[in-house]
Enzyme design. Structure first.
Site, PDB file in Angstrom:
ATOM      1  N   LEU A   1       0.915  -1.284  -0.050  1.00  0.00           N
ATOM      2  CA  LEU A   1       0.062  -0.064   0.090  1.00  0.00           C
ATOM      3  C   LEU A   1       0.874   1.284   0.009  1.00  0.00           C
ATOM      4  O   LEU A   1       0.841   1.904   0.924  1.00  0.00           O
ATOM      5  CB  LEU A   1      -0.893  -0.062   1.140  1.00  0.00           C
ATOM      6  N   GLY A   2       1.719   1.437  -1.051  1.00  0.00           N
ATOM      7  CA  GLY A   2       2.360   2.495  -1.070  1.00  0.00           C
ATOM      8  C   GLY A   2       1.678   3.667  -2.171  1.00  0.00           C
ATOM      9  O   GLY A   2       0.352   3.776  -2.029  1.00  0.00           O
TER      10      GLY A   2
ATOM     11  N   ILE B   1       1.284   3.897  -5.279  1.00  0.00           N
ATOM     12  CA  ILE B   1       0.116   3.332  -6.278  1.00  0.00           C
ATOM     13  C   ILE B   1      -0.894   2.567  -5.591  1.00  0.00           C
ATOM     14  O   ILE B   1      -1.976   2.842  -5.998  1.00  0.00           O
ATOM     15  CB  ILE B   1       0.992   2.484  -7.301  1.00  0.00           C
TER      16      ILE B   1
ATOM     17  N   ARG C   1       5.278  -4.553   5.111  1.00  0.00           N
ATOM     18  CA  ARG C   1       6.370  -4.924   6.235  1.00  0.00           C
ATOM     19  C   ARG C   1       5.895  -4.157   7.390  1.00  0.00           C
ATOM     20  O   ARG C   1       6.315  -4.641   8.553  1.00  0.00           O
ATOM     21  CB  ARG C   1       7.653  -4.758   5.781  1.00  0.00           C
TER      22      ARG C   1
ATOM     23  N   ARG D   1       5.844  -6.461 -10.417  1.00  0.00           N
ATOM     24  CA  ARG D   1       7.081  -6.918 -11.377  1.00  0.00           C
ATOM     25  C   ARG D   1       6.890  -8.464 -11.352  1.00  0.00           C
ATOM     26  O   ARG D   1       6.559  -8.984 -10.280  1.00  0.00           O
ATOM     27  CB  ARG D   1       8.513  -6.802 -10.553  1.00  0.00           C
TER      28      ARG D   1
ATOM     29  N   ASP E   1      -0.024  -7.635 -15.863  1.00  0.00           N
ATOM     30  CA  ASP E   1       0.906  -6.651 -16.676  1.00  0.00           C
ATOM     31  C   ASP E   1       2.076  -6.926 -16.689  1.00  0.00           C
ATOM     32  O   ASP E   1       3.093  -6.269 -17.537  1.00  0.00           O
ATOM     33  CB  ASP E   1       0.437  -5.175 -15.898  1.00  0.00           C
TER      34      ASP E   1
ATOM     35  N   GLU F   1      10.372 -10.316 -19.321  1.00  0.00           N
ATOM     36  CA  GLU F   1       9.829  -9.521 -20.508  1.00  0.00           C
ATOM     37  C   GLU F   1      10.720  -9.076 -21.408  1.00  0.00           C
ATOM     38  O   GLU F   1      11.970  -9.049 -21.203  1.00  0.00           O
ATOM     39  CB  GLU F   1       9.254  -8.228 -19.684  1.00  0.00           C
TER      40      GLU F   1
ATOM     41  N   HIS G   1       3.031  -4.768 -20.218  1.00  0.00           N
ATOM     42  CA  HIS G   1       3.440  -4.079 -19.185  1.00  0.00           C
ATOM     43  C   HIS G   1       3.185  -2.616 -19.715  1.00  0.00           C
ATOM     44  O   HIS G   1       4.236  -1.827 -19.983  1.00  0.00           O
ATOM     45  CB  HIS G   1       5.225  -3.984 -18.990  1.00  0.00           C
TER      46      HIS G   1
ATOM     47  N   GLY H   1       1.268  -0.349 -17.473  1.00  0.00           N
ATOM     48  CA  GLY H   1       0.652   0.448 -16.405  1.00  0.00           C
ATOM     49  C   GLY H   1       0.817   1.847 -16.526  1.00  0.00           C
ATOM     50  O   GLY H   1      -0.294   2.651 -16.482  1.00  0.00           O
TER      51      GLY H   1
END
Ligand code: NAP
Ligand code: 8YV
Length: 322
Positions: A153-154, A156, A176, A233, A257, A262, A280, A282
């Site tokens: 929950l940063g 983005i 964490r 990622r 995504d 990749e 990818h 986003g």
């Protein structure tokens, strides 16, 4: 152009290339037929580097070839392509592009979530293939009543959570540490969050600290109606375990995504019908990529003008004053 020498590791947006070429003396690494010979002769003069996720890893061995390097400016908020600890040990500042892409990536995440749950791409293919003339598209699963677990929950993750509040679904998170200023339920373990969720949305950084965070145990805890959305990622998910979980019905479906290698996507994922797969994208709008590119340029320009960048990664923030 000034005499400060900058290494560009691979092509960047035309607007970024133009800005770097007008502000600095630039060197194009990808155009060098013999990279080692090139770095041997030009490396000692290079004071800045511009790079991006797909340009190859900037590790300690790479940094060792650039003894005068002061700054690595990376295109993207995720900087798992740069060994920031090795850079810090050499006194090299690393910058990324946080903040300017949060809303764009969150929009795409919600789009991917809805596309996956309601099978929007599959329904569109059904229509285009003329199958509607033979009967109705099968009924889909629903978002109604689903509990959404956000892994990370940063910046983005919070933008995703804000959007989900408008969808009348329960939201909880794992990281964490618990964020005291956040009202969503916190789960100190990922399995705990997963057991309390019907959808997991992964939006943590990549790298060693999160490698295969979402593994067979987590996928089993998500359960046969569970859906995984990964916009973080590819390294965050054990891709082999995910393929097995989708093939066996351990989870219902996934919207991805990002991938482990990749732009190569495993055939087993391409063969599964219960997936939505994006390349990818986003942050991939014209406007947001331009803002990311401008921030990369601003970091380099401000560093060489004022001795401090705009957006250093935390690992190198102690290297400059203020
Ligand atoms: P951010 O603001 O730094 O947030 C990262 C969050 O992840 C933090 O809340 C952090 O919380 C949590 N986290 C970090 N390590 C963790 C771990 N080992 N276990 C559990 N949680 C952990 O980053 P952001 O700007 O939101 O970006 C997140 C990531 O999204 C990027 O690093 C990038 O990989 C990815 N991304 C993808 C796209 C795309 O196009 N698909 C676009 C942009 C970004 P704690 O510190 O409490 O653990
Ligand atoms: C970038 C991303 O497009 O910011 C990130 O971390 O994953 C994307 O926004 C990508 O890194 C650049 O290719």
């Amino acid at each position: 152009m000034n005499s400060t020498e900058i290494l560009i590791t691979a092509p960047l947006l035309p607007s970024v290339m133009d800005a770097l070429e007008s502000a600095f003396t630039t060197h194009r690494l990808w155009e060098q037929p013999d990279r080692h010979a090139f770095l041997d002769s030009v490396g000692p003069h290079i004071r800045g580097a511009a790079t991006s996720t797909y340009h190859g890893r900037i590790d300690d061995a790479f940094l060792a070839q650039l003894p005068a390097l002061e700054i690595v400016a990376s295109f993207g908020v995720g900087y798992d392509n740069v060994d920031a600890a090795a850079a810090a040990a050499r006194g090299v500042v690393v910058t990324n592009t946080p903040g300017v892409l949060d809303e764009e990536v969150a929009d795409l995440t919600i789009g991917l979530l809805l596309a996956t749950v309601r099978q929007i791409p599959q329904a569109e293919r059904f229509l285009r293939e003329g199958q509607w003339l033979k009967g109705a598209f099968p009924l889909s699963p629903t978002l109604r009543g689903r509990r959404i677990g956000i892994v990370g929950l940063g910046n983005i993750g919070k933008a995703v959570a804000r959007r989900l509040e408008g969808f009348d679904v329960a939201v909880a998170y794992h990281g964490r540490s618990k964020q005291e200023d956040v009202l969503f339920d916190y789960h100190p373990t990922l399995v705990g969050l997963t057991e309390a969720s019907d959808v997991l949305i992964a939006i943590v950084p990549g790298g060693a600290g999160t490698r295969n965070l979402i593994d067979a145990e987590v996928l089993a805890a998500l359960g046969p109606q569970g859906i995984l959305i990964n916009v973080a990622r590819g390294s965050v998910v054990d891709e082999a375990a995910l393929i097995a979980a989708l093939q066996s019905g351990t989870i219902l479906s996934a919207g991805l995504d990002v991938y482990a290698d990749e732009p190569r996507v495993p055939q087993a994922l391409l063969d599964l019908p219960n997936l939505v797969l994006l390349p990818h994208i986003g942050s991939g709008s014209v406007q947001t990529r331009a803002a990311m590119g401008q921030l990369l340029v601003d970091n380099l320009v401000q560093w060489f003008a004022e001795g401090r960048p705009v957006t250093s990664v935390p690992e190198t923030a102690h290297l400059f004053a203020g």
